[in-house]
Each structure stands twice: as structure tokens, then as C-alpha cells.
Design a protein around this motif. Structure first.
Motif, PDB file in Angstrom:
ATOM      1  N   GLN A   1      24.047   2.901 -34.692  1.00  0.00           N
ATOM      2  CA  GLN A   1      25.044   3.825 -34.148  1.00  0.00           C
ATOM      3  C   GLN A   1      25.080   5.130 -34.938  1.00  0.00           C
ATOM      4  OE1 GLN A   1      28.717   1.650 -34.153  1.00  0.00           O
ATOM      5  NE2 GLN A   1      28.067   0.206 -32.543  1.00  0.00           N
ATOM      6  N   ALA A   2      24.943   5.029 -36.264  1.00  0.00           N
ATOM      7  CA  ALA A   2      24.904   6.249 -37.079  1.00  0.00           C
ATOM      8  C   ALA A   2      23.674   7.091 -36.759  1.00  0.00           C
ATOM      9  CB  ALA A   2      24.919   5.880 -38.564  1.00  0.00           C
TER      10      ALA A   2
ATOM     11  N   ALA B   1      22.378  12.612 -31.484  1.00  0.00           N
ATOM     12  CA  ALA B   1      23.163  13.347 -30.484  1.00  0.00           C
ATOM     13  C   ALA B   1      23.601  14.717 -30.990  1.00  0.00           C
ATOM     14  CB  ALA B   1      24.384  12.524 -30.083  1.00  0.00           C
ATOM     15  N   LYS B   2      23.692  14.873 -32.299  1.00  0.00           N
ATOM     16  CA  LYS B   2      24.102  16.165 -32.869  1.00  0.00           C
ATOM     17  C   LYS B   2      22.953  17.159 -32.974  1.00  0.00           C
ATOM     18  CE  LYS B   2      27.846  14.257 -35.713  1.00  0.00           C
ATOM     19  NZ  LYS B   2      28.334  14.048 -37.098  1.00  0.00           N
ATOM     20  N   ILE B   3      21.719  16.698 -32.736  1.00  0.00           N
ATOM     21  CA  ILE B   3      20.575  17.588 -32.929  1.00  0.00           C
ATOM     22  C   ILE B   3      20.607  18.748 -31.943  1.00  0.00           C
ATOM     23  CG2 ILE B   3      18.054  17.714 -32.737  1.00  0.00           C
ATOM     24  CD1 ILE B   3      17.891  14.959 -33.930  1.00  0.00           C
ATOM     25  N   GLY B   4      20.986  18.460 -30.680  1.00  0.00           N
ATOM     26  CA  GLY B   4      21.029  19.527 -29.683  1.00  0.00           C
ATOM     27  C   GLY B   4      21.957  20.663 -30.075  1.00  0.00           C
TER      28      GLY B   4
END
Length: 321
Positions: free
Chosen positions: A278-279, A285-288
Motif C-alpha cells: 500500500q505504501a 500514485a503521487k508520481i503524476g
């Protein structure tokens, strides 16, 4: 006093700067007198300790051979003793940071404050000597520069300590998944929890030395008679890793209710794998969002120059004709 100010003013040709120097000398003399009086009263009030030091040839108990402290830091103990914080939250927090960084000696906090004092005084004199040859600086600016250098020297050890603590916590956190997997394998193969901890500590000596050191310390405490859960709870407090704290809480419940330690470790290992997944998904998901800034400020200007640059040059060439 006025005579001393006049003598210094003759050398510096700056009355305000001369007064600052005299005030500093008076403050240093008062501090030295107070420390000397404190040491004298302490020695007179405790003749037993003085006699023991005279017979053993040691200045302090903490300065025994092999403690690793330098003579310069040891000589500043009378000063740092008065600078140490009380038994409040600040001392507990600083002591926790020292332990998280790997400094577990009893005199670690005293050595830290001695280093802060020594570095602050050194940077103050370095700043004073550096600004002494610049005649364009006024006395107020010189004083501000010296005070700023002393303040930087006083807070710099705290920044270095935070960096060392974070680096050690990160190293232990990175090695904890491997240790947990090895611990599950050892317990499921028939070893007890104490023997499994010892085995895992031996296996991690090369790949994760910080975690191996903590596991060896847990084994030493258990052999000395400390309860296993208390020893593991002490390791969780020393490392500052929340995952280890959760494992200790789960093992404590398993021992209290009499459930299988192997099943408990297996369940926690599966939950920990899900937590790591999950981490990782959260970071992915934060890369974008994080890529917006390098795309906007680095890649897009270059693409704009390559794509639109030739057309702009042609237009300028046409208008130039």
C-alpha cells in the motif's frame, strides 16, 4: 573601567566596539569566577569523591579509560553541567534522539552540549578574526555576525544529530522486512523466540549491521534476566521504528493470551507485506503530481524551443527583409 576602555579604544579607534569588548571580557570573567566557585564548593562539600579521585588517579567516573571521550570535551563538563536541560520534555526528546542515532553512553548528552559550546565559541572567534580585517563593517554589524556565528555553532550539532538519527532509523526500517521473514522461518522451523532472535541477529550482521546490533543487545538483556517482551519493547524505544513497536505489541498480546507465536508472526508478516504494498502504491500514485514541476520547468521549455524555435527564426528572417 574607563581606563581599560580608553586603552582598547586607542588600538581599535572605535569607542562602541571597545565597550562591547570590555562587556564581553567582564562577562567571561564573571562566568569563569562563578564556575571556579562552583567547582571549589563542590569539591569541599564532597571530600569522599576528592579522596577517591586522588587514590584512583581519575578525574571523574565517566573519564575512565575506554569511554572514548576526548580530553577537550571532558574538560568542559563543569560548564555543560549548568547548560544541561532539566528533567522536562526537552531533555527526554534530546536523549531519545541520541539513542536513535546510536549514542547510548551515559555521558552522551554532556558530550553533545560540550561540543555545542566548543563549536559555538570557535565559530565566534573565527567570525571575529574574519571581520577584524574589514574596515567597512561597523561595530554593530561585527557584533551581529559574531552572534550569528555562535548561534550557528550552537545549533549545528542538533542538525547533525537529527540527520544521523534519521539515517539510522531508515537503515533499521529497511532491514526490518528481511528480519521479519527470517524470524518467521526460524520460529516455524522449531526454534524458540529467543533462539530465533539470536539466529536472525547473526544472519543480519553483514547486510543490516544496525538492526543486528539491536537484536544482539536484546539477546544480552534476555540472558541477563530481563523479560523478553520488556527487552523487545526497549529495542522498539531505542530504534524509534513504529513497525517494531507494533510487532512488540502483537507479541505481548500473543504471550498474554497463550496463542502461537509462529501464527502471530506469520499474520504480522502478511499484514506488513500488505502495508508495504500500500505504501508503494501510494508513492506510485503521487508520481503524476510530482512530475508536473519538472515537466513544466525543465522539459517543456526545451520542447518549446525545439518545436517553435525554427518557426520563430523564419518569421524574424522574413520581417528582417
Amino acid at each position: 573601567m574607563e581606563t581599560l576602555i580608553e586603552l582598547i579604544n586607542q588600538q581599535l579607534d572605535n569607542p562602541l566596539y571597545a565597550r562591547y569588548i570590555v562587556i564581553g571580557l567582564v562577562a567571561a570573567a564573571a562566568l569563569a569566577f562563578g564556575l571556579s566557585l562552583t567547582v571549589l564548593i563542590t569539591g569541599l562539600a564532597n571530600p569522599f569523591r576528592t579522596r577517591v579521585r586522588a587514590l584512583t588517579g581519575q578525574n571523574e567516573v565517566g573519564n575512565a579509560p575506554g569511554d572514548g571521550r576526548s580530553k577537550v570535551l571532558s574538560s568542559l563538563d563543569p560548564l555543560t553541567r549548568h547548560l544541561l536541560p532539566g528533567k522536562g520534555w526537552d531533555q527526554n526528546r534530546l536523549h531519545a534522539r541520541l539513542v536513535h542515532a546510536g549514542f547510548r553512553a551515559p555521558n552522551a548528552m554532556s558530550s553533545l552540549y560540550a561540543l555545542k559550546v566548543l563549536l559555538g565559541i570557535s565559530l565566534l572567534f573565527m567570525a571575529w578574526f574574519a571581520t577584524e580585517f574589514n574596515s567597512k563593517l561597523t561595530a554593530d554589524k561585527v557584533l551581529l555576525i559574531c552572534l550569528g556565528a555562535a548561534y550557528i555553532g550552537f545549533i549545528l550539532p542538533n542538525a547533525v544529530l537529527d540527520y544521523l538519527a534519521k539515517r539510522r532509523i531508515r537503515a533499521i526500517r529497511n532491514g526490518f522486512p528481511d528480519a521479519l521473514d527470517l524470524l518467521v522461518v526460524c520460529v516455524e522451523s522449531g526454534l524458540g523466540l529467543t533462539a530465533a532472535l539470536q539466529r536472525v541477529g547473526q544472519e543480519l550482521e553483514v547486510s543490516h549491521p544496525e538492526l543486528s546490533e539491536e537484536l544482539h543487545l536484546v539477546n544480552v538483556e534476555i540472558r541477563a534476566g530481563v523479560n523478553r517482551i520488556e527487552a523487545l519493547r526497549g529495542m522498539a524505544n531505542r530504534t524509534g521504528v513504529e513497525d517494531i513497536r507494533g510487532l512488540v505489541a502483537l507479541l505481548d498480546q500473543s504471550v498474554r493470551f497463550g496463542s502461537s507465536i509462529a501464527d502471530t508472526l506469520r499474520v504480522y508478516s502478511e499484514e506488513f507485506r500488505d502495508k508495504r504494498m500500500q505504501a508503494a502504491e501510494e508513492q506510485a500514485a503521487k508520481i503524476g503530481t510530482k512530475m508536473i514541476f519538472p515537466l513544466t520547468f525543465c522539459i517543456w521549455p526545451g520542447f518549446f524551443v525545439v518545436a517553435v524555435g525554427p518557426a520563430i527564426l523564419k518569421v524574424l528572417e522574413v520581417f528582417g527583409r
